[in-house]
Design a protein around this motif. Structure first.
Motif, PDB file in Angstrom:
ATOM      1  N   THR A  23     -19.011  10.184  16.033  1.00  0.00           N
ATOM      2  CA  THR A  23     -17.754   9.721  15.692  1.00  0.00           C
ATOM      3  C   THR A  23     -17.738   9.859  14.445  1.00  0.00           C
ATOM      4  N   VAL A  24     -16.102   9.503  13.818  1.00  0.00           N
ATOM      5  CA  VAL A  24     -15.767   9.505  12.608  1.00  0.00           C
ATOM      6  C   VAL A  24     -15.182   8.035  12.348  1.00  0.00           C
ATOM      7  N   GLN A  25     -15.740   7.496  11.175  1.00  0.00           N
ATOM      8  CA  GLN A  25     -15.125   6.307  10.652  1.00  0.00           C
ATOM      9  C   GLN A  25     -13.949   6.735   9.642  1.00  0.00           C
ATOM     10  N   LEU A  26     -12.709   6.101  10.343  1.00  0.00           N
ATOM     11  CA  LEU A  26     -11.744   6.628   9.213  1.00  0.00           C
ATOM     12  C   LEU A  26     -10.976   5.209   8.761  1.00  0.00           C
ATOM     13  N   THR A  27     -10.936   5.195   7.432  1.00  0.00           N
ATOM     14  CA  THR A  27     -10.456   3.968   6.757  1.00  0.00           C
ATOM     15  C   THR A  27      -9.209   4.416   6.011  1.00  0.00           C
ATOM     16  N   VAL A  28      -8.004   3.715   6.170  1.00  0.00           N
ATOM     17  CA  VAL A  28      -6.861   3.763   5.671  1.00  0.00           C
ATOM     18  C   VAL A  28      -6.427   2.844   4.852  1.00  0.00           C
ATOM     19  N   THR A  29      -6.082   2.947   3.619  1.00  0.00           N
ATOM     20  CA  THR A  29      -5.821   2.138   2.568  1.00  0.00           C
ATOM     21  C   THR A  29      -4.573   2.320   1.946  1.00  0.00           C
ATOM     22  N   HIS A  30      -3.669   1.128   2.022  1.00  0.00           N
ATOM     23  CA  HIS A  30      -2.344   1.450   1.496  1.00  0.00           C
ATOM     24  C   HIS A  30      -1.853   0.401   0.485  1.00  0.00           C
ATOM     25  N   GLU A  31      -1.826   1.175  -0.792  1.00  0.00           N
ATOM     26  CA  GLU A  31      -1.644   0.141  -1.920  1.00  0.00           C
ATOM     27  C   GLU A  31      -0.495   0.256  -2.500  1.00  0.00           C
ATOM     28  N   ASN A  32      -0.442  -0.881  -3.471  1.00  0.00           N
ATOM     29  CA  ASN A  32       0.730  -0.859  -4.168  1.00  0.00           C
ATOM     30  C   ASN A  32       2.395  -0.997  -3.547  1.00  0.00           C
ATOM     31  N   LEU A  33       2.285  -1.668  -2.386  1.00  0.00           N
ATOM     32  CA  LEU A  33       3.395  -2.005  -1.658  1.00  0.00           C
ATOM     33  C   LEU A  33       4.314  -3.114  -2.489  1.00  0.00           C
ATOM     34  N   ARG A  34       5.458  -2.824  -2.268  1.00  0.00           N
ATOM     35  CA  ARG A  34       6.534  -3.639  -3.106  1.00  0.00           C
ATOM     36  C   ARG A  34       6.685  -5.049  -2.911  1.00  0.00           C
ATOM     37  N   ASP A  35       6.666  -5.459  -1.620  1.00  0.00           N
ATOM     38  CA  ASP A  35       6.621  -6.822  -1.265  1.00  0.00           C
ATOM     39  C   ASP A  35       6.213  -7.174   0.197  1.00  0.00           C
ATOM     40  N   GLU A  36       6.268  -8.373   0.617  1.00  0.00           N
ATOM     41  CA  GLU A  36       5.765  -8.735   1.771  1.00  0.00           C
ATOM     42  C   GLU A  36       6.489  -8.085   2.926  1.00  0.00           C
ATOM     43  N   ALA A  37       7.647  -7.890   2.846  1.00  0.00           N
ATOM     44  CA  ALA A  37       8.598  -7.233   3.968  1.00  0.00           C
ATOM     45  C   ALA A  37       7.907  -5.714   4.234  1.00  0.00           C
ATOM     46  N   GLU A  38       7.620  -5.159   3.038  1.00  0.00           N
ATOM     47  CA  GLU A  38       7.024  -3.650   3.038  1.00  0.00           C
ATOM     48  C   GLU A  38       5.775  -3.753   3.384  1.00  0.00           C
ATOM     49  N   PHE A  39       4.919  -4.806   3.041  1.00  0.00           N
ATOM     50  CA  PHE A  39       3.488  -4.761   3.680  1.00  0.00           C
ATOM     51  C   PHE A  39       3.556  -4.837   5.090  1.00  0.00           C
ATOM     52  N   ARG A  40       4.411  -5.603   5.674  1.00  0.00           N
ATOM     53  CA  ARG A  40       4.329  -5.845   7.061  1.00  0.00           C
ATOM     54  C   ARG A  40       4.820  -4.688   7.808  1.00  0.00           C
ATOM     55  N   GLN A  41       5.867  -4.197   7.287  1.00  0.00           N
ATOM     56  CA  GLN A  41       6.197  -2.777   8.002  1.00  0.00           C
ATOM     57  C   GLN A  41       5.301  -1.679   8.185  1.00  0.00           C
ATOM     58  N   ALA A  42       4.465  -1.623   6.774  1.00  0.00           N
ATOM     59  CA  ALA A  42       3.451  -0.532   6.604  1.00  0.00           C
ATOM     60  C   ALA A  42       2.216  -0.938   7.713  1.00  0.00           C
ATOM     61  N   ALA A  43       1.894  -2.266   7.819  1.00  0.00           N
ATOM     62  CA  ALA A  43       0.759  -2.749   8.594  1.00  0.00           C
ATOM     63  C   ALA A  43       0.980  -2.665  10.059  1.00  0.00           C
ATOM     64  N   GLY A  44       2.355  -2.733  10.618  1.00  0.00           N
ATOM     65  CA  GLY A  44       2.719  -2.502  12.070  1.00  0.00           C
ATOM     66  C   GLY A  44       2.590  -1.056  12.173  1.00  0.00           C
ATOM     67  N   GLY A  45       3.125  -0.133  11.162  1.00  0.00           N
ATOM     68  CA  GLY A  45       3.342   1.226  11.313  1.00  0.00           C
ATOM     69  C   GLY A  45       1.887   1.911  11.350  1.00  0.00           C
ATOM     70  N   TRP A  46       1.001   1.581  10.501  1.00  0.00           N
ATOM     71  CA  TRP A  46      -0.312   2.289  10.657  1.00  0.00           C
ATOM     72  C   TRP A  46      -1.106   1.900  11.811  1.00  0.00           C
ATOM     73  N   SER A  47      -1.111   0.521  12.384  1.00  0.00           N
ATOM     74  CA  SER A  47      -1.636   0.119  13.523  1.00  0.00           C
ATOM     75  C   SER A  47      -1.339   1.116  14.645  1.00  0.00           C
ATOM     76  N   ALA A  48       0.097   1.251  14.622  1.00  0.00           N
ATOM     77  CA  ALA A  48       0.390   2.111  15.857  1.00  0.00           C
ATOM     78  C   ALA A  48       0.130   3.467  15.548  1.00  0.00           C
ATOM     79  N   VAL A  49       0.229   4.150  14.445  1.00  0.00           N
ATOM     80  CA  VAL A  49      -0.154   5.537  14.150  1.00  0.00           C
ATOM     81  C   VAL A  49      -1.510   5.853  14.511  1.00  0.00           C
ATOM     82  N   LEU A  50      -2.493   4.937  14.014  1.00  0.00           N
ATOM     83  CA  LEU A  50      -3.830   5.166  14.123  1.00  0.00           C
ATOM     84  C   LEU A  50      -4.500   4.791  15.523  1.00  0.00           C
ATOM     85  N   SER A  51      -3.743   4.230  16.349  1.00  0.00           N
ATOM     86  CA  SER A  51      -3.987   4.030  17.686  1.00  0.00           C
ATOM     87  C   SER A  51      -3.580   4.985  18.469  1.00  0.00           C
ATOM     88  N   ASN A  52      -2.613   6.043  17.967  1.00  0.00           N
ATOM     89  CA  ASN A  52      -2.043   6.850  18.712  1.00  0.00           C
ATOM     90  C   ASN A  52      -3.095   8.235  18.301  1.00  0.00           C
TER      91      ASN A  52
END
Length: 250
Positions: free
Chosen positions: A204-233
């Motif tokens: 297997t491969v352990q893939l760790t994605v780190t998204h840093e320096n997001l501007r605010d909580e709204a952008e964080f929530r958008q990124a968190a939901g997006g990465w969860s979906a993309v990585l599942s796919n």
């Protein structure tokens, strides 16, 4: 799964997970603070949690930060509770503790998943235009050399990019670091940065994605939901040869 239940059976290890839930991304010293536990004992407990994939780590200089990894807990929920939950609520529940600490100076978002594939296949899925289009809904286009630009292009033939950036670091098939911004940000003062770390673990491969320096909580929530979906796919595509039946981000 046996490792997960063994790790969760110990009250001390559950307490360490609780502390990460309260404040994600802690160093060993921070986790030991206020606990009647030596650093050596805490290290042993954290090693068991990491072996069970309940905790993931990211190094920042000499310091190693520990993060609650929702993937294993999600698998438990998916196996026994899935039919009682709506998919987007599962993602929100798994990422709740990260959203609550979006203003932390530590990495804004860290997500670890485990994929039955080779590092080369995962790297290709992240960087090849046709492969990324198969599961991401966009093509990632670049020569992937440090200093080069990259684009996240639509698939409608328009050539329009919804995300653009610069390749900061490229070490195939181990590590890729890119800046991440909307095209309208011609000269962003401080663009967010996405890091992909690939680590082989047996088959297997352990893939760790780190998204840093997001501007605010709204952008964080958008990124968190997006990465969860993309990585599942991504995981589904590489392990089965086809993406999820419906894009999770729709």
């Amino acid at each position: 799964m046996d490792r997960v239940f063994k790790a969760l059976s110990d009250a001390t290890r559950r307490r360490l997970l609780d502390r990460l839930h309260e404040n994600n991304g802690q160093s060993l010293s921070e986790l030991c603070d206020g606990l009647a536990m030596s650093r050596q004992a805490a290290t042993q407990h954290l090693s068991l949690l990491e072996a069970a994939n309940l905790v993931s780590t990211v190094r920042r200089g000499r310091e190693k930060l520990h993060y609650l990894n929702p993937v294993r807990l999600h698998e438990i929920q998916e196996r026994w509770i899935d039919k009682f939950e709506r998919p987007h609520l599962r993602a929100l529940s798994a990422l709740k503790q990260k959203a609550e600490h979006a203003m932390s100076p530590k990495p804004k978002f860290v997500y670890t998943t485990y994929i039955e594939a080779t590092p080369e296949k995962v790297w290709e899925a992240l960087t090849d235009p046709e492969t990324s289009a198969a599961y991401w809904g966009h093509s990632n286009v670049s020569d992937w050399q440090p200093g080069s630009t990259w684009e996240h292009r639509r698939l409608d033939g328009s050539g329009v990019a919804d995300v653009v950036g610069t390749v900061v670091e490229s070490v195939p098939p181990k590590r890729l670091v890119i800046t991440w911004a909307e095209p309208s940000d011609d000269h962003p003062d401080s663009p967010s940065t996405v890091t992909f770390d690939l680590k082989p673990l047996g088959g297997t491969v352990q893939l760790t994605v780190t998204h840093e320096n997001l501007r605010d909580e709204a952008e964080f929530r958008q990124a968190a939901g997006g990465w969860s979906a993309v990585l599942s796919n991504l995981k589904t595509y590489l392990e089965t040869g086809k993406p999820l039946s419906l894009p999770a981000w729709s």
